[in-house]
Design a protein around this motif. Structure first.
Motif, short mmCIF file in Angstrom:
data_model
loop_
_atom_site.label_atom_id
_atom_site.label_comp_id
_atom_site.label_asym_id
_atom_site.label_seq_id
_atom_site.Cartn_x
_atom_site.Cartn_y
_atom_site.Cartn_z
N ASN A 721 0.83 -1.22 0.03
CA ASN A 721 0.10 0.16 -0.07
C ASN A 721 0.94 1.29 -0.07
O ASN A 721 1.90 1.35 0.85
CB ASN A 721 -0.79 0.05 1.15
N LEU A 722 0.67 2.19 -0.83
CA LEU A 722 1.35 3.36 -0.83
C LEU A 722 0.59 4.51 -0.97
O LEU A 722 -0.63 4.46 -1.75
CB LEU A 722 2.01 3.57 -2.13
N GLN A 723 0.55 5.63 -0.09
CA GLN A 723 -0.22 6.77 0.04
C GLN A 723 0.45 8.02 -0.16
O GLN A 723 1.74 8.03 0.52
CB GLN A 723 -1.07 6.77 1.43
N ASN A 724 -0.06 9.00 -0.77
CA ASN A 724 0.49 10.28 -1.05
C ASN A 724 -0.43 11.50 -0.75
O ASN A 724 -1.61 11.45 -1.43
CB ASN A 724 1.07 10.45 -2.27
N PHE A 725 -0.33 12.34 0.04
CA PHE A 725 -1.33 13.30 0.17
C PHE A 725 -0.51 14.61 1.17
O PHE A 725 0.76 14.59 1.41
CB PHE A 725 -2.31 12.94 1.23
N GLN A 726 -1.34 15.45 1.07
CA GLN A 726 -0.76 16.75 1.79
C GLN A 726 -1.73 17.03 3.04
O GLN A 726 -2.89 16.78 3.06
CB GLN A 726 -0.90 18.01 0.92
N GLN A 727 -0.92 17.93 3.93
CA GLN A 727 -1.54 18.47 5.21
C GLN A 727 -0.84 19.53 5.81
O GLN A 727 0.35 19.70 5.87
CB GLN A 727 -1.71 17.06 6.40
N LEU A 728 -1.53 20.27 6.49
CA LEU A 728 -1.09 21.43 7.37
C LEU A 728 -0.71 20.98 8.70
O LEU A 728 -1.61 20.65 9.14
CB LEU A 728 -2.09 22.80 7.15
N VAL A 729 0.57 21.05 9.08
CA VAL A 729 0.70 20.87 10.44
C VAL A 729 1.70 21.91 10.80
O VAL A 729 2.72 22.50 10.46
CB VAL A 729 1.76 19.56 10.42
N ASN A 730 1.02 22.58 11.90
CA ASN A 730 1.66 23.84 12.58
C ASN A 730 1.82 24.93 11.63
O ASN A 730 2.85 25.37 11.52
CB ASN A 730 2.84 23.53 13.37
N ASN A 731 0.98 25.11 10.81
CA ASN A 731 0.88 26.14 9.67
C ASN A 731 1.90 25.91 8.60
O ASN A 731 1.95 26.94 7.81
CB ASN A 731 0.77 27.69 10.30
N ASN A 732 2.38 24.80 8.50
CA ASN A 732 3.44 24.32 7.09
C ASN A 732 2.70 23.38 6.50
O ASN A 732 2.16 22.23 7.02
CB ASN A 732 4.40 23.96 7.70
N LEU A 733 2.55 23.54 5.20
CA LEU A 733 1.98 22.68 4.02
C LEU A 733 3.19 21.60 4.14
O LEU A 733 4.15 21.68 3.85
CB LEU A 733 1.68 23.18 2.96
N THR A 734 2.57 20.31 4.37
CA THR A 734 3.31 19.33 4.65
C THR A 734 2.96 18.19 3.52
O THR A 734 1.94 17.76 3.46
CB THR A 734 3.63 18.46 6.00
#
Length: 876
Positions: A721-734
């Motif tokens: 299984n392989l996942q790619n996504f984005q999330q904001l962590v402490n106001n930084n786009l990660t």
């Protein structure tokens, strides 16, 4: 007149040319020998001209025609010497005297195939796969190639869940088939049948094809009263284990009742879960599953057998009754009650990986959970060739509560949760003919109520709730009321090789969410801490499903057009949103039967997913003591594209089954969730409008083969299984990337008639990447080795071992568990006397790691200590 005379002459000639030989067959004492075979043979050969059988007086009479001058006459009888004589070919009286003679017969071994196929039905013969240690049909199912039983009891065939579980063609348990799997003695079952391409509704059988499979249990007797009863007691601590499960199966009546209780770590609550794919889909579509808005901080449970770590005290009572009525109607009643008390002890070490720094928290946890639930289902059903009717009235009630005592970085925190849930619903489906088409009416109506309360001492989130000052207590109250209905009408018509089903319908969901945060210092924090949300959602849909079948090809195209309406408002907060949107969500599936062994299937579909009420609320909700959530954002909208491709091979003659499946899911999300992690591990979740993508790849394969000569079953499996996504962590786009690889095998073989070996292994490799930072790979492996010995026909001895190896942040942990079992069976009375010694080496602690989106959670879990149990079991 001449012709008539000529015919008479022919008949007379034929009559006078017949030879009649008769006489008696006796033994040396002149007693008649009945059932002797008297054969007239062509002289010097084995060619039979005629034969006769002697009667009870030893008399025989044989009539024949032959042009030979001499013939052979032979007399045979079991237990006597064969006599052969040459005589003249004319009518005669011939008596025979037979002398007794004993014969030593050679040993004959008859072998039957363990699996047979007839059309779309694959038959597994239970006797071919059962072992001495087995007691229930569920034990035997795990050895059948092509069939997989997951840890929760769910049954897969060729990697896909079954859509029905029948006992003698009747659906007694409505998806809760673990009740039968765990308690039906396998010796009462002659076959396990897999019904491929199973359409459960007979009225649609010739109109709509299905690519799903069902399982049917065939019993040995038309009338079967069976079941099991057991009683066990032990120590360290004081242990008990009791089970009484009577069952009755006849042509018109089926009944299964059970009372089970134990504190030995056996989670019998899993027997009440709905597991068939049809019931799971209905549960999701009707929004009927219990949802917990609030929670206490839990320990990550170990990924091995529950009986090693589950500290429980459970009582389960269930009654299931099915009666066939007149005119093909069936009445089914399912009733169950569950009471359970569970404890958890341990600690977690969590590392939050942010773009700026790493935050570490240590939590010591002691949790107590109290579960009480009552579920009833009354169903009236008719499943005939021309008509289908089903009406189900269901009630669910959950009275659950939990206590959590946590020490966070040496500071104690107490949590008290009441999470109740109530639902009453009615589901109606009616199919009947109208002209040359079938009309289908569907109607579901449900009412849900979810009152929940969480209290935390001391108070949390001081910066938001109490002006940065410590305080004694915070309380979160949530009350959600839901009305949901889904109604549709469709007709199905066959046009040559096509089947066309237009459907029109509507859904309405109305929910009222009332929530409030109260503190010991302030009972009125303001509107931003209270939700008074009115949620209204409607969906009108028109859908055409077209199926086409020709030779080896099957196509299905679904073209739904949906009109969605959302009306959301919170008057005190003066917040609202209205949304009207039309979506087109086509789905195409293709199945190609290459031959009787190979099958290829593929599908692609597009769907629009809108958020639910727990994904949008304008005021804060304290979900647990370190998670405060406020989602003041537009309605979440996701555009999903799903693609799957699979190949399946099954050869029942060679007992070989294999499948591989690839699934790709791409989603475009209009909201991006932002997580703010504080230094004490507390997190705040918010959402902003920013388009982002999530891509998921999954490929899995499984092969199983049964070798009848050596009585061995071998299974190999792998998943990536392989996942790619984005999330904001402490106001930084990660950017986050997770990948997992699991490889496993399972071997079950008989070394000798008295020794059986079971070996199962799994390796898991997990890796996480945040931005450009490669985080450590977590490796986990588990090995199960069971040595089963049969010193005598009525004795069984087993050594069951489990080895677990985890590669954590900075070290590697190993755990070894060993159980001993000795069983003595009183064969005449069918009673088992059993002694179990679990966790021989008294391993009381387990450490593992879980990878989340942006955190590593290391868990130290307290296990059950060494325990001894004496049990008496017998079949009813």
């Amino acid at each position: 007149m001449k012709k008539f005379l000529y015919l008479i002459l022919l008949i007379s000639n034929a009559i006078y040319s017949q030879i009649v030989i008769k006489g008696y067959v006796t033994d040396a004492y002149y007693k008649p020998v009945p059932n002797s075979s008297v054969l007239i043979l062509k002289k010097g050969t084995d060619d039979v001209i005629a034969y006769a059988i002697s009667d009870s007086k030893g008399f025989y009479n044989v009539t024949f025609s032959s042009n030979d001058k001499e013939i052979d006459i032979q007399v045979r009888c079991m237990g006597y010497e064969t006599i052969t004589e040459t005589i003249k070919n004319n009518s005669n009286t011939k008596n025979f005297i037979l002398n007794e003679k004993s014969f030593e017969l050679k040993e004959i071994i008859v072998k039957t195939s363990p699996i047979k196929q007839k059309g779309d039905t694959i038959k597994y013969f239970v006797n071919s796969f059962s072992k001495e240690q087995d007691r229930s049909i569920g034990d035997v199912l795990k050895r059948m190639p092509g069939i997989e039983v997951l840890s929760d009891g769910k049954i897969l065939y060729q990697g896909r869940p079954i859509n029905k579980y029948y006992i003698e063609g009747l659906d007694l348990l409505e998806g809760k088939y673990n009740l039968a799997n765990e308690n039906l003695p396998f010796k009462e079952v002659t076959q396990v049948q897999i019904l491929e391409n199973h359409q459960p509704i007979r009225a649609l059988d010739s109109l709509k094809f299905s690519d799903q499979a069902a399982l049917n249990i065939k019993l040995k007797n038309a009338y079967t009263f069976t079941g099991q009863a057991s009683l066990g007691s032990g120590f360290n601590p004081l242990l008990w284990d009791a089970n009484i499960t009577p069952m009755l199966f006849t042509k018109k009546t089926q009944m299964l009742a059970t009372y089970q209780t134990n504190n030995t770590g056996v989670n019998v609550a899993s027997q009440l879960k709905k597991l068939t794919i049809e019931d799971l889909i209905n549960q999701f579509e009707n929004n009927s599953e219990k949802t917990d808005w609030l929670s206490i901080q839990q320990l990550a449970t170990p990924n091995f057998s529950e009986k090693r770590w589950l500290d429980n005290n459970i009582h389960l009572l269930s009654g299931n009754y099915l009666q066939k009525l007149n005119n093909n109607y069936e009445l089914r009643i399912n009733l169950s009650y569950l009471n359970d008390y569970q404890q958890q002890k341990g600690y977690t070490n969590t590392e939050f990986i942010t773009p700026v720094n790493t935050i570490t928290i240590l939590e010591e946890k002691y949790n107590q959970s109290f579960y009480n639930s009552l579920q009833t289902n009354i169903t009236l059903q008719k499943n005939a060739d021309k008509n289908y009717f089903k009406n189900s009235l269901e009630f669910q009630g959950f009275w659950d509560s939990q206590k959590g005592n946590t020490v966070l970085n040496n500071e104690p925190i107490n949590q008290q949760l009441n999470n109740e849930f109530f639902r009453i619903s009615n589901n109606l489906k009616n199919i009947f003919p109208l002209g040359k088409q079938m009309i289908t009416l569907n109607s579901y109506v449900g009412l849900n109520k979810t009152p929940q309360t969480l209290t935390v001492n001391p108070g949390q989130f001081e910066n938001i709730l109490n002006n940065n000052l410590p305080y004694d207590e915070v309380k979160q109250q949530v009350d959600l009321n839901t009305f949901y209905t889904n109604n549709s009408i469709s007709f199905t018509k066959a046009i040559k090789r096509f089947s066309i089903e237009p459907k029109v319908g509507f859904q309405i969901e109305n929910q009222q969410l009332n929530s409030e945060i109260l503190t010991s210092e302030n009972f009125n924090l303001g509107n931003e801490f209270s939700n008074n949300l009115d949620w209204f959602r409607s969906k009108f849909y028109f859908n055409i499903t077209t199926q086409y079948k020709k030779n080896k090809w099957r196509f299905e195209l679904t073209t739904p057009i949906n009109h969605h309406t959302f009306q959301i408002k919170d008057n005190p907060l003066q917040s609202s949103e209205n949304l009207n949107q039309v979506t087109f969500e086509p789905r195409l599936s293709v199945i190609y039967d290459v031959n009787s062994f190979w099958k290829i299937n593929s599908s692609i579909n597009f769907s629009n997913q809108f958020g639910t009420i727990n994904q949008i609320h304008y005021a804060y909700i304290l979900q647990n003591y370190r998670n405060l959530q406020r989602i003041n954002a537009p309605i979440p909208q996701n555009l999903n594209q799903n693609f799957s491709f699979g190949i399946a091979y099954r050869n029942p003659i060679k007992t070989l089954f294999w499948n591989v499946m690839y699934v790709n899911n791409k989603s475009v999300n209009k909201l991006l969730y932002q997580t703010q992690v504080s230094t004490n591990g507390a997190t705040e979740l918010k959402a902003i409008e920013q388009e982002n993508n999530r891509n998921n790849h999954n490929i899995s394969t499984r092969a199983s083969k049964y070798f009848s000569k050596i009585k061995s079953n071998i299974t190999l499996n792998a998943t990536f299984n392989l996942q790619n996504f984005q999330q904001l962590v402490n106001n930084n786009l990660t950017a986050i990337k997770n990948q997992n690889l699991t490889i496993g095998n399972k071997i079950d073989t008989d070394i000798t008639d008295k020794i059986n070996v079971e070996y199962q292994a799994n390796w898991t490799f997990s890796k996480n990447k945040t931005q450009n930072q490669e985080n450590p790979t977590v490796t986990q492996q588990s090995h199960i080795l069971n040595l089963n010995f049969y010193p005598a026909k009525n004795q069984y001895f087993a050594i069951k071992s489990e080895y677990i190896n985890n590669n954590l942040f900075t070290e590697r942990t190993e755990n070894i568990f060993t159980d001993l079992i000795y069983r003595y069976t009183l064969t005449k009375n069918k009673i088992d006397l059993e002694f179990q010694l679990s966790n021989l080496f008294n391993t009381t602690n387990y450490r593992t790691i879980n990878i989340n989106d942006f955190s590593y959670v290391e868990t130290n879990f307290n296990l059950r200590p060494r325990q001894a149990l004496f049990k008496v079991r017998f079949t009813l």
